[in-house]
Write a protein that holds these residues in place. Structure first.
Motif, PDB file in Angstrom:
ATOM      1  N   GLN A 191      19.185  -8.439 -27.991  1.00  0.00           N
ATOM      2  CA  GLN A 191      18.576  -9.764 -27.959  1.00  0.00           C
ATOM      3  C   GLN A 191      17.619  -9.878 -26.778  1.00  0.00           C
ATOM      4  OE1 GLN A 191      22.124 -12.400 -28.099  1.00  0.00           O
ATOM      5  NE2 GLN A 191      21.323 -13.122 -30.055  1.00  0.00           N
ATOM      6  N   THR A 192      16.555 -10.661 -26.985  1.00  0.00           N
ATOM      7  CA  THR A 192      15.630 -11.022 -25.907  1.00  0.00           C
ATOM      8  C   THR A 192      15.591 -12.541 -25.841  1.00  0.00           C
ATOM      9  OG1 THR A 192      14.281  -9.042 -26.258  1.00  0.00           O
ATOM     10  CG2 THR A 192      13.286 -10.844 -25.022  1.00  0.00           C
ATOM     11  N   LEU A 193      15.966 -13.085 -24.697  1.00  0.00           N
ATOM     12  CA  LEU A 193      16.049 -14.533 -24.521  1.00  0.00           C
ATOM     13  C   LEU A 193      14.947 -15.004 -23.581  1.00  0.00           C
ATOM     14  CD1 LEU A 193      19.182 -13.214 -24.405  1.00  0.00           C
ATOM     15  CD2 LEU A 193      19.703 -15.616 -24.751  1.00  0.00           C
ATOM     16  N   THR A 194      14.174 -15.992 -24.040  1.00  0.00           N
ATOM     17  CA  THR A 194      13.057 -16.516 -23.260  1.00  0.00           C
ATOM     18  C   THR A 194      13.318 -17.980 -22.931  1.00  0.00           C
ATOM     19  OG1 THR A 194      11.529 -15.016 -24.393  1.00  0.00           O
ATOM     20  CG2 THR A 194      10.573 -16.854 -23.180  1.00  0.00           C
ATOM     21  N   PHE A 195      13.300 -18.294 -21.637  1.00  0.00           N
ATOM     22  CA  PHE A 195      13.549 -19.649 -21.162  1.00  0.00           C
ATOM     23  C   PHE A 195      12.224 -20.292 -20.739  1.00  0.00           C
ATOM     24  CE2 PHE A 195      17.365 -17.149 -20.449  1.00  0.00           C
ATOM     25  CZ  PHE A 195      18.362 -17.969 -20.958  1.00  0.00           C
ATOM     26  N   PRO A 196      12.202 -21.611 -20.535  1.00  0.00           N
ATOM     27  CA  PRO A 196      10.976 -22.246 -20.045  1.00  0.00           C
ATOM     28  C   PRO A 196      10.505 -21.583 -18.747  1.00  0.00           C
ATOM     29  CG  PRO A 196      12.539 -23.904 -20.762  1.00  0.00           C
ATOM     30  CD  PRO A 196      13.268 -22.595 -20.792  1.00  0.00           C
ATOM     31  N   SER A 197       9.201 -21.434 -18.620  1.00  0.00           N
ATOM     32  CA  SER A 197       8.640 -20.766 -17.434  1.00  0.00           C
ATOM     33  C   SER A 197       9.075 -21.442 -16.146  1.00  0.00           C
ATOM     34  CB  SER A 197       7.106 -20.756 -17.525  1.00  0.00           C
ATOM     35  OG  SER A 197       6.669 -20.071 -18.673  1.00  0.00           O
ATOM     36  N   GLU A 198       9.232 -22.759 -16.170  1.00  0.00           N
ATOM     37  CA  GLU A 198       9.639 -23.503 -14.978  1.00  0.00           C
ATOM     38  C   GLU A 198      11.078 -23.173 -14.580  1.00  0.00           C
ATOM     39  OE1 GLU A 198       9.536 -28.111 -13.264  1.00  0.00           O
ATOM     40  OE2 GLU A 198       9.288 -27.712 -15.408  1.00  0.00           O
ATOM     41  N   ILE A 199      11.865 -22.739 -15.534  1.00  0.00           N
ATOM     42  CA  ILE A 199      13.262 -22.428 -15.263  1.00  0.00           C
ATOM     43  C   ILE A 199      13.454 -20.951 -14.909  1.00  0.00           C
ATOM     44  CG2 ILE A 199      15.595 -22.428 -16.228  1.00  0.00           C
ATOM     45  CD1 ILE A 199      14.459 -25.205 -15.730  1.00  0.00           C
ATOM     46  N   ARG A 200      12.803 -20.082 -15.668  1.00  0.00           N
ATOM     47  CA  ARG A 200      12.916 -18.642 -15.418  1.00  0.00           C
ATOM     48  C   ARG A 200      11.639 -17.969 -15.901  1.00  0.00           C
ATOM     49  NH1 ARG A 200      17.289 -14.911 -14.671  1.00  0.00           N
ATOM     50  NH2 ARG A 200      16.576 -12.803 -15.164  1.00  0.00           N
ATOM     51  N   GLY A 201      11.048 -17.194 -15.039  1.00  0.00           N
ATOM     52  CA  GLY A 201       9.745 -16.608 -15.335  1.00  0.00           C
ATOM     53  C   GLY A 201       9.773 -15.374 -16.210  1.00  0.00           C
ATOM     54  N   ASP A 202      10.902 -14.680 -16.283  1.00  0.00           N
ATOM     55  CA  ASP A 202      10.970 -13.445 -17.070  1.00  0.00           C
ATOM     56  C   ASP A 202      12.071 -13.542 -18.117  1.00  0.00           C
ATOM     57  OD1 ASP A 202      12.820 -13.535 -14.941  1.00  0.00           O
ATOM     58  OD2 ASP A 202      13.260 -11.406 -15.210  1.00  0.00           O
ATOM     59  N   PRO A 203      11.889 -12.898 -19.272  1.00  0.00           N
ATOM     60  CA  PRO A 203      12.921 -12.939 -20.310  1.00  0.00           C
ATOM     61  C   PRO A 203      14.123 -12.093 -19.928  1.00  0.00           C
ATOM     62  CG  PRO A 203      11.125 -11.514 -20.981  1.00  0.00           C
ATOM     63  CD  PRO A 203      10.690 -12.170 -19.715  1.00  0.00           C
ATOM     64  N   VAL A 204      15.234 -12.352 -20.577  1.00  0.00           N
ATOM     65  CA  VAL A 204      16.468 -11.600 -20.353  1.00  0.00           C
ATOM     66  C   VAL A 204      16.759 -10.786 -21.616  1.00  0.00           C
ATOM     67  CG1 VAL A 204      18.933 -11.729 -19.874  1.00  0.00           C
ATOM     68  CG2 VAL A 204      17.366 -13.353 -18.802  1.00  0.00           C
ATOM     69  N   GLN A 205      17.142  -9.538 -21.434  1.00  0.00           N
ATOM     70  CA  GLN A 205      17.467  -8.682 -22.567  1.00  0.00           C
ATOM     71  C   GLN A 205      18.936  -8.269 -22.496  1.00  0.00           C
ATOM     72  OE1 GLN A 205      14.620  -5.452 -22.504  1.00  0.00           O
ATOM     73  NE2 GLN A 205      13.047  -6.693 -23.508  1.00  0.00           N
ATOM     74  N   THR A 206      19.578  -8.281 -23.644  1.00  0.00           N
ATOM     75  CA  THR A 206      20.969  -7.851 -23.719  1.00  0.00           C
ATOM     76  C   THR A 206      21.106  -6.782 -24.797  1.00  0.00           C
ATOM     77  OG1 THR A 206      21.608  -9.490 -25.389  1.00  0.00           O
ATOM     78  CG2 THR A 206      21.755 -10.157 -23.073  1.00  0.00           C
ATOM     79  N   THR A 207      22.107  -5.922 -24.636  1.00  0.00           N
ATOM     80  CA  THR A 207      22.375  -4.868 -25.612  1.00  0.00           C
ATOM     81  C   THR A 207      23.877  -4.804 -25.876  1.00  0.00           C
ATOM     82  OG1 THR A 207      20.487  -3.555 -24.849  1.00  0.00           O
ATOM     83  CG2 THR A 207      22.164  -2.410 -26.140  1.00  0.00           C
ATOM     84  N   GLY A 208      24.256  -5.085 -27.114  1.00  0.00           N
ATOM     85  CA  GLY A 208      25.655  -4.955 -27.508  1.00  0.00           C
ATOM     86  C   GLY A 208      26.604  -6.000 -26.956  1.00  0.00           C
ATOM     87  N   ASN A 209      26.097  -6.933 -26.173  1.00  0.00           N
ATOM     88  CA  ASN A 209      26.951  -7.982 -25.611  1.00  0.00           C
ATOM     89  C   ASN A 209      26.178  -9.300 -25.639  1.00  0.00           C
ATOM     90  OD1 ASN A 209      28.941  -9.439 -24.308  1.00  0.00           O
ATOM     91  ND2 ASN A 209      28.475  -8.637 -22.269  1.00  0.00           N
ATOM     92  N   PRO A 210      26.011  -9.900 -26.819  1.00  0.00           N
ATOM     93  CA  PRO A 210      25.199 -11.117 -26.939  1.00  0.00           C
ATOM     94  C   PRO A 210      25.804 -12.287 -26.173  1.00  0.00           C
ATOM     95  CG  PRO A 210      26.392 -10.677 -28.978  1.00  0.00           C
ATOM     96  CD  PRO A 210      26.597  -9.490 -28.099  1.00  0.00           C
ATOM     97  N   ARG A 211      25.013 -12.853 -25.254  1.00  0.00           N
ATOM     98  CA  ARG A 211      25.556 -13.902 -24.396  1.00  0.00           C
ATOM     99  C   ARG A 211      24.425 -14.626 -23.679  1.00  0.00           C
ATOM    100  NH1 ARG A 211      25.047  -9.262 -21.778  1.00  0.00           N
ATOM    101  NH2 ARG A 211      24.685  -9.216 -19.517  1.00  0.00           N
ATOM    102  N   ILE A 212      24.757 -15.744 -23.070  1.00  0.00           N
ATOM    103  CA  ILE A 212      23.895 -16.442 -22.119  1.00  0.00           C
ATOM    104  C   ILE A 212      24.749 -16.742 -20.900  1.00  0.00           C
ATOM    105  CG2 ILE A 212      22.505 -18.495 -21.659  1.00  0.00           C
ATOM    106  CD1 ILE A 212      21.954 -18.727 -24.619  1.00  0.00           C
ATOM    107  N   GLU A 213      24.268 -16.395 -19.742  1.00  0.00           N
ATOM    108  CA  GLU A 213      25.013 -16.629 -18.506  1.00  0.00           C
ATOM    109  C   GLU A 213      24.386 -17.780 -17.724  1.00  0.00           C
ATOM    110  OE1 GLU A 213      25.594 -13.149 -16.191  1.00  0.00           O
ATOM    111  OE2 GLU A 213      26.332 -11.936 -17.874  1.00  0.00           O
ATOM    112  N   ALA A 214      25.229 -18.621 -17.177  1.00  0.00           N
ATOM    113  CA  ALA A 214      24.753 -19.775 -16.414  1.00  0.00           C
ATOM    114  C   ALA A 214      23.917 -19.337 -15.223  1.00  0.00           C
ATOM    115  CB  ALA A 214      25.939 -20.629 -15.956  1.00  0.00           C
ATOM    116  N   GLY A 215      24.288 -18.196 -14.644  1.00  0.00           N
ATOM    117  CA  GLY A 215      23.567 -17.709 -13.472  1.00  0.00           C
ATOM    118  C   GLY A 215      22.114 -17.392 -13.741  1.00  0.00           C
ATOM    119  N   TRP A 216      21.754 -17.180 -15.005  1.00  0.00           N
ATOM    120  CA  TRP A 216      20.367 -16.872 -15.340  1.00  0.00           C
ATOM    121  C   TRP A 216      19.436 -18.063 -15.113  1.00  0.00           C
ATOM    122  CZ3 TRP A 216      21.460 -14.380 -20.811  1.00  0.00           C
ATOM    123  CH2 TRP A 216      22.150 -13.166 -20.624  1.00  0.00           C
ATOM    124  N   ILE A 217      19.989 -19.281 -15.143  1.00  0.00           N
ATOM    125  CA  ILE A 217      19.131 -20.468 -15.080  1.00  0.00           C
ATOM    126  C   ILE A 217      19.497 -21.425 -13.954  1.00  0.00           C
ATOM    127  CG2 ILE A 217      18.638 -20.371 -17.554  1.00  0.00           C
ATOM    128  CD1 ILE A 217      20.679 -22.638 -17.956  1.00  0.00           C
TER     129      ILE A 217
END
Length: 211
Positions: free
Chosen positions: A94-120
């Motif tokens: 998965q490739t997760l893209t957040f608003p630019s104001e929140i996070r400037g670069d996308p996050v990529q995951t492999t085999g462990n689909p998730r969203i972590e609070a620390g990312w934002i």
């Protein structure tokens, strides 16, 4: 020449028989019509039931082809475990893209689909301060590009979701973000996921006025 009483009786008897035959023919015709009508109605009901069954099968097939993510909070909301609503669709990357104001670069995951609070967390605190503490607590738009396997084939899905969260202020640290869940906004976002996310974010959180 006048008819005799016996001839008159015979004629009346013949008329009575003719009337009986006519009545019988009418009854037979009515029964035939009713039987035909009943058979036609039964055929129409069978056709309607068959058409309804085909529609249900088509809907089930369409739902099976649709990829949809759900998110289950883990711990105290520090992580959101992602999964497909259809177990036969196995998520690979998965490739997760957040608003630019929140996070400037996308996050990529492999085999462990998730969203972590620390990312934002840092981005949410920064955006809130830029608005004088008036940032809406959620939801947060996020574009997710998922590669998954279904029926032995590798497929891809791109969609825009809403990430539900709560922000809890902390002294001298970024606000603690508690993730709550995930809901679909729409499929067919297009290749420029960053632009789609930023547009959704700006709509619900207009940028602060320049001083």
């Amino acid at each position: 020449m006048s008819e005799t009483p016996s001839e008159r009786k015979r004629r009346l008897r013949f008329l009575t028989v003719a009337e009986i035959v006519g009545l019988a023919a009418l009854v037979i015709a009515a029964l035939g019509y009713w039987d035909s009508h009943r058979e036609r109605a039964l055929t129409e009901r069978e056709r309607a039931a068959e058409a309804q069954e085909k529609k249900a099968e088509a809907r089930a097939g369409a739902l099976k082809l649709t990829f949809l993510l759900t998110g289950a909070p883990e711990g105290e909301g520090e992580r959101l475990k992602l999964s497909s609503v259809h177990p036969e669709q196995v998520i690979q990357t998965q490739t997760l893209t957040f608003p630019s104001e929140i996070r400037g670069d996308p996050v990529q995951t492999t085999g462990n689909p998730r969203i972590e609070a620390g990312w934002i967390e840092g981005g949410v605190t920064k955006a809130d301060h830029a608005r004088g503490g008036k940032l809406r607590p959620g939801p947060l738009p996020v574009a997710i590009v998922t590669s998954f396997i279904e029926d032995g084939q590798t497929k891809s899905d791109t969609a825009l979701y809403q990430l539900g969260y709560r922000a809890h202020p902390r002294v001298l640290r970024s606000d603690k973000v508690e993730l709550e869940g995930l809901s679909l906004i729409r499929h067919g976002v297009g290749a420029n996921t960053q632009a789609a996310v930023d547009a959704a974010w700006a709509k619900q959180n207009p940028p602060p006025a320049k001083r």
